[in-house]
Design a protein around this motif. Structure first.
Motif, PDB file in Angstrom:
ATOM      1  N   GLY A  61     -10.513   1.601  -3.069  1.00 33.20           N
ATOM      2  CA  GLY A  61      -9.871   1.948  -4.335  1.00 33.20           C
ATOM      3  C   GLY A  61      -8.574   2.726  -4.199  1.00 33.20           C
ATOM      4  N   ASP A  62      -7.958   2.946  -5.348  1.00 32.31           N
ATOM      5  CA  ASP A  62      -6.704   3.697  -5.433  1.00 32.31           C
ATOM      6  C   ASP A  62      -6.872   5.099  -4.858  1.00 32.31           C
ATOM      7  OD1 ASP A  62      -5.751   1.498  -6.814  1.00 32.31           O
ATOM      8  OD2 ASP A  62      -5.853   2.453  -8.782  1.00 32.31           O
ATOM      9  N   ALA A  63      -5.930   5.499  -4.034  1.00 36.17           N
ATOM     10  CA  ALA A  63      -5.879   6.846  -3.461  1.00 36.17           C
ATOM     11  C   ALA A  63      -7.171   7.257  -2.757  1.00 36.17           C
ATOM     12  CB  ALA A  63      -5.505   7.865  -4.539  1.00 36.17           C
ATOM     13  N   ALA A  64      -7.943   6.288  -2.290  1.00 33.63           N
ATOM     14  CA  ALA A  64      -9.251   6.569  -1.685  1.00 33.63           C
ATOM     15  C   ALA A  64      -9.163   7.546  -0.517  1.00 33.63           C
ATOM     16  CB  ALA A  64      -9.916   5.270  -1.235  1.00 33.63           C
ATOM     17  N   PHE A  65      -8.118   7.437   0.283  1.00 31.43           N
ATOM     18  CA  PHE A  65      -7.950   8.322   1.441  1.00 31.43           C
ATOM     19  C   PHE A  65      -6.629   9.086   1.374  1.00 31.43           C
ATOM     20  CE2 PHE A  65     -10.784   4.937   2.850  1.00 31.43           C
ATOM     21  CZ  PHE A  65     -11.808   5.651   3.453  1.00 31.43           C
ATOM     22  N   SER A  66      -6.003   9.141   0.229  1.00 31.34           N
ATOM     23  CA  SER A  66      -4.703   9.796   0.142  1.00 31.34           C
ATOM     24  C   SER A  66      -4.806  11.277   0.497  1.00 31.34           C
ATOM     25  CB  SER A  66      -4.096   9.628  -1.254  1.00 31.34           C
ATOM     26  OG  SER A  66      -4.841  10.336  -2.211  1.00 31.34           O
ATOM     27  N   ASN A  86      -1.800   3.351  -3.234  1.00 28.52           N
ATOM     28  CA  ASN A  86      -1.741   4.639  -2.541  1.00 28.52           C
ATOM     29  C   ASN A  86      -3.037   4.971  -1.793  1.00 28.52           C
ATOM     30  OD1 ASN A  86       0.905   5.326  -3.050  1.00 28.52           O
ATOM     31  ND2 ASN A  86       0.440   6.531  -4.861  1.00 28.52           N
ATOM     32  N   ALA A  87      -3.759   3.968  -1.347  1.00 27.18           N
ATOM     33  CA  ALA A  87      -5.037   4.205  -0.664  1.00 27.18           C
ATOM     34  C   ALA A  87      -4.891   5.142   0.532  1.00 27.18           C
ATOM     35  CB  ALA A  87      -5.654   2.884  -0.226  1.00 27.18           C
ATOM     36  N   PHE A  88      -3.756   5.084   1.215  1.00 32.63           N
ATOM     37  CA  PHE A  88      -3.533   5.921   2.396  1.00 32.63           C
ATOM     38  C   PHE A  88      -2.255   6.754   2.260  1.00 32.63           C
ATOM     39  CE2 PHE A  88      -6.128   2.326   3.629  1.00 32.63           C
ATOM     40  CZ  PHE A  88      -7.196   2.972   4.231  1.00 32.63           C
ATOM     41  N   TYR A  89      -1.922   7.110   1.040  1.00 33.43           N
ATOM     42  CA  TYR A  89      -0.706   7.883   0.746  1.00 33.43           C
ATOM     43  C   TYR A  89      -0.717   9.221   1.491  1.00 33.43           C
ATOM     44  CZ  TYR A  89       2.618  10.577  -2.073  1.00 33.43           C
ATOM     45  OH  TYR A  89       3.657  11.378  -2.501  1.00 33.43           O
ATOM     46  N   LYS A  90       0.368   9.480   2.189  1.00 36.10           N
ATOM     47  CA  LYS A  90       0.574  10.732   2.930  1.00 36.10           C
ATOM     48  C   LYS A  90      -0.508  11.011   3.966  1.00 36.10           C
ATOM     49  CE  LYS A  90       4.001  12.948   0.248  1.00 36.10           C
ATOM     50  NZ  LYS A  90       4.666  14.183  -0.026  1.00 36.10           N
ATOM     51  N   CYS A  91      -1.026   9.964   4.568  1.00 32.78           N
ATOM     52  CA  CYS A  91      -1.898  10.113   5.740  1.00 32.78           C
ATOM     53  C   CYS A  91      -0.953  10.196   6.933  1.00 32.78           C
ATOM     54  CB  CYS A  91      -2.868   8.945   5.850  1.00 32.78           C
ATOM     55  SG  CYS A  91      -4.109   8.916   4.553  1.00 32.78           S
ATOM     56  N   THR A  92      -0.344  11.333   7.090  1.00 30.16           N
ATOM     57  CA  THR A  92       0.783  11.516   8.005  1.00 30.16           C
ATOM     58  C   THR A  92       0.415  11.430   9.484  1.00 30.16           C
ATOM     59  OG1 THR A  92       0.498  13.898   7.758  1.00 30.16           O
ATOM     60  CG2 THR A  92       2.134  12.838   6.341  1.00 30.16           C
ATOM     61  N   ASP A  96      -3.465   4.676  14.282  1.00 33.36           N
ATOM     62  CA  ASP A  96      -4.225   3.519  14.754  1.00 33.36           C
ATOM     63  C   ASP A  96      -4.890   2.853  13.551  1.00 33.36           C
ATOM     64  OD1 ASP A  96      -5.799   1.668  16.069  1.00 33.36           O
ATOM     65  OD2 ASP A  96      -6.826   3.135  17.342  1.00 33.36           O
ATOM     66  N   VAL A  97      -4.296   1.754  13.084  1.00 31.18           N
ATOM     67  CA  VAL A  97      -4.784   1.061  11.887  1.00 31.18           C
ATOM     68  C   VAL A  97      -5.047  -0.399  12.233  1.00 31.18           C
ATOM     69  CG1 VAL A  97      -4.255   0.379   9.517  1.00 31.18           C
ATOM     70  CG2 VAL A  97      -3.416   2.561  10.390  1.00 31.18           C
ATOM     71  N   THR A  98      -6.248  -0.852  11.886  1.00 36.50           N
ATOM     72  CA  THR A  98      -6.588  -2.263  12.024  1.00 36.50           C
ATOM     73  C   THR A  98      -6.959  -2.778  10.644  1.00 36.50           C
ATOM     74  OG1 THR A  98      -7.465  -1.869  14.239  1.00 36.50           O
ATOM     75  CG2 THR A  98      -8.101  -3.922  13.166  1.00 36.50           C
ATOM     76  N   ILE A  99      -6.293  -3.831  10.193  1.00 31.56           N
ATOM     77  CA  ILE A  99      -6.569  -4.414   8.877  1.00 31.56           C
ATOM     78  C   ILE A  99      -7.170  -5.800   9.094  1.00 31.56           C
ATOM     79  CG2 ILE A  99      -5.586  -5.197   6.686  1.00 31.56           C
ATOM     80  CD1 ILE A  99      -3.415  -3.084   7.026  1.00 31.56           C
ATOM     81  N   GLY A 100      -8.332  -6.016   8.496  1.00 30.34           N
ATOM     82  CA  GLY A 100      -9.048  -7.284   8.630  1.00 30.34           C
ATOM     83  C   GLY A 100      -8.249  -8.468   8.104  1.00 30.34           C
ATOM     84  N   ASP A 101      -8.671  -9.642   8.518  1.00 25.16           N
ATOM     85  CA  ASP A 101      -7.978 -10.886   8.190  1.00 25.16           C
ATOM     86  C   ASP A 101      -8.078 -11.307   6.723  1.00 25.16           C
ATOM     87  OD1 ASP A 101      -7.241 -11.132  10.850  1.00 25.16           O
ATOM     88  OD2 ASP A 101      -8.991 -12.352  11.359  1.00 25.16           O
ATOM     89  N   ASN A 102      -9.032 -10.782   5.972  1.00 19.66           N
ATOM     90  CA  ASN A 102      -9.281 -11.283   4.624  1.00 19.66           C
ATOM     91  C   ASN A 102      -8.663 -10.446   3.501  1.00 19.66           C
ATOM     92  OD1 ASN A 102     -10.730 -13.529   5.541  1.00 19.66           O
ATOM     93  ND2 ASN A 102     -12.545 -12.268   5.822  1.00 19.66           N
ATOM     94  N   VAL A 103      -7.844  -9.454   3.859  1.00 23.95           N
ATOM     95  CA  VAL A 103      -7.178  -8.666   2.824  1.00 23.95           C
ATOM     96  C   VAL A 103      -6.147  -9.560   2.138  1.00 23.95           C
ATOM     97  CG1 VAL A 103      -5.663  -6.706   2.362  1.00 23.95           C
ATOM     98  CG2 VAL A 103      -7.551  -6.444   3.956  1.00 23.95           C
ATOM     99  N   THR A 104      -6.321  -9.707   0.818  1.00 18.40           N
ATOM    100  CA  THR A 104      -5.403 -10.555   0.050  1.00 18.40           C
ATOM    101  C   THR A 104      -4.542  -9.754  -0.913  1.00 18.40           C
ATOM    102  OG1 THR A 104      -7.115 -10.945  -1.605  1.00 18.40           O
ATOM    103  CG2 THR A 104      -6.919 -12.568   0.171  1.00 18.40           C
ATOM    104  N   SER A 105      -4.886  -8.470  -1.107  1.00 16.92           N
ATOM    105  CA  SER A 105      -4.146  -7.656  -2.066  1.00 16.92           C
ATOM    106  C   SER A 105      -4.048  -6.213  -1.584  1.00 16.92           C
ATOM    107  CB  SER A 105      -4.835  -7.698  -3.429  1.00 16.92           C
ATOM    108  OG  SER A 105      -4.237  -6.802  -4.338  1.00 16.92           O
ATOM    109  N   ILE A 106      -2.824  -5.729  -1.448  1.00 18.52           N
ATOM    110  CA  ILE A 106      -2.564  -4.319  -1.168  1.00 18.52           C
ATOM    111  C   ILE A 106      -1.625  -3.844  -2.257  1.00 18.52           C
ATOM    112  CG2 ILE A 106      -1.625  -2.629   0.428  1.00 18.52           C
ATOM    113  CD1 ILE A 106      -2.250  -4.566   2.717  1.00 18.52           C
ATOM    114  N   ASP A 107      -2.109  -2.928  -3.094  1.00 20.47           N
ATOM    115  CA  ASP A 107      -1.286  -2.441  -4.215  1.00 20.47           C
ATOM    116  C   ASP A 107      -0.400  -1.297  -3.795  1.00 20.47           C
ATOM    117  OD1 ASP A 107      -2.345  -4.293  -5.961  1.00 20.47           O
ATOM    118  OD2 ASP A 107      -3.949  -2.969  -6.596  1.00 20.47           O
TER     119      ASP A 107
END
Length: 107
Positions: A61-66, A86-92, A96-107
């Motif tokens: 969800g929105d700002a889940a880890f901001s 803004n799921a990862f907003y200011k995660c400064t 190390d980020v791995t994004i799965g193959d099935n992500v179709t929407s990043i807001d």
């Protein structure tokens, strides 16, 4: 379950309190029973360094880890199809980020 803002999420305060009061509680393994990570769920969990998201999760969800400023590593499994605004907003510290193959929407 999603929340309109961080104050309306009753779990947020318990998680934030746990992570900020115990420096050893900095790695989080989300249980397989979780199917989505709601808005603002882990916002401002400053001691959180690593998150393991199971294949059962389909949405973040929105700002889940901001503002998780110590978060350094996250793997988003293939089961996740949407990542909120803004799921990862200011995660400064996030390096190390791995994004799965099935992500179709990043807001």
């Amino acid at each position: 379950m999603c929340f309109a803002n961080k104050e309306s999420n009753p779990l947020r305060f318990n998680i934030t309190q746990l992570l900020s009061s115990n420096n050893k509680a900095n790695e989080l393994v989300i249980p397989d029973s979780v199917t989505s990570i709601g808005n603002f769920t882990f916002q401002e969990c400053a001691m959180l360094t690593e998150v393991t998201i199971p294949e059962s999760v389909t949405a973040i969800g929105d700002a889940a880890f901001s503002l998780c400023t110590s978060l350094t590593k996250i793997k988003i499994p293939n089961s996740v199809t949407t990542i909120g605004y803004n799921a990862f907003y200011k995660c400064t510290s996030l390096a190390d980020v791995t994004i799965g193959d099935n992500v179709t929407s990043i807001d």
